[in-house]
Write an enzyme that holds these catalytic residues in place. Sequence first.
Site, short mmCIF file in Angstrom:
data_model
loop_
_atom_site.label_atom_id
_atom_site.label_comp_id
_atom_site.label_asym_id
_atom_site.label_seq_id
_atom_site.Cartn_x
_atom_site.Cartn_y
_atom_site.Cartn_z
N ASP A 29 0.88 -1.17 0.00
CA ASP A 29 0.00 0.00 0.00
C ASP A 29 0.92 1.22 0.00
OD1 ASP A 29 0.91 0.26 2.59
OD2 ASP A 29 -1.06 0.20 3.54
N CYS B 19 3.07 -3.38 4.04
CA CYS B 19 2.24 -2.24 4.43
C CYS B 19 2.84 -1.64 5.69
CB CYS B 19 0.76 -2.62 4.54
SG CYS B 19 0.33 -3.74 5.89
N GLY B 20 2.11 -0.80 6.38
CA GLY B 20 2.69 -0.11 7.54
C GLY B 20 3.11 -1.08 8.64
N THR B 21 2.15 -1.87 9.12
CA THR B 21 2.46 -2.85 10.16
C THR B 21 2.64 -4.26 9.61
OG1 THR B 21 0.14 -3.42 10.50
CG2 THR B 21 1.03 -1.59 11.83
N HIS C 96 9.64 -23.17 9.30
CA HIS C 96 8.58 -23.79 10.10
C HIS C 96 7.19 -23.63 9.50
CE1 HIS C 96 10.88 -23.81 14.20
NE2 HIS C 96 11.56 -24.40 13.22
N HIS D 283 6.47 -29.88 11.20
CA HIS D 283 5.93 -28.58 10.75
C HIS D 283 4.89 -28.79 9.66
CE1 HIS D 283 8.76 -26.65 13.29
NE2 HIS D 283 9.76 -27.33 12.74
C1 RB5 Z 1 -1.99 2.62 6.51
O1 RB5 Z 1 -2.02 3.80 7.23
C2 RB5 Z 1 -1.86 1.42 7.44
O2 RB5 Z 1 -3.04 1.24 8.15
C3 RB5 Z 1 -1.52 0.18 6.67
O3 RB5 Z 1 -0.33 0.38 5.97
C4 RB5 Z 1 -1.28 -1.07 7.48
O4 RB5 Z 1 -0.42 -0.84 8.54
C5 RB5 Z 1 -2.48 -1.81 7.88
O5 RB5 Z 1 -2.42 -2.90 8.43
#
Ligand code: RB5
Length: 144
Positions: free
Chosen positions: A8, A65-67, A98, A133
């Site tokens: 993203d 993505c961010g997280t 695993h 596994h």
């Molecule tokens: C975007 O701001 C953020 O929510 C997305 O990159 C991600 O971390 C979502 O899980």
Amino acid sequence: MTIGICSDHAGYEYKSELIKYLARRGHNVIDYGTDSAASVDYADFAHPLARAVEKGIVERGIAICGTGNGMAMTLNHHKGIRAGLAWNKEVAKLVKEHNDANVLVMPARFATLTMCRIMVKTWMETEFAGGRHQRRIDKIPVKR
Ligand code: RB5
């Protein structure tokens, strides 16, 4: 190897750098977007990548993505996907050894680009261990 990649907006910059990194290492990379740092919804890019892995268009996938959580949650709705979130070299190794992850998911806001390159390299060079596994992986699908 043919590798699919997506992100993203939060992972866009890392995706661009990882595409160059993978190409330098001789891989064929298919980019499933996004194509700028403008705000988007991660699922719009995770689903096309998941379908490409399921159809065998790409051998493996990478999602950022961010997280990492939005990508992982979306990807893992697909039957043929085992998407694993990694944040350091050891986890990137274990997610293949695993969990036999066919998609590596990374958190752009919580890992450096250098660490992401190391994670990609490690995950790609690691073999699935099988054995106990495999038994554990076989128990993942929900039985109805
Ligand atoms: C975007 O701001 C953020 O929510 C997305 O990159 C991600 O971390 C979502 O899980």
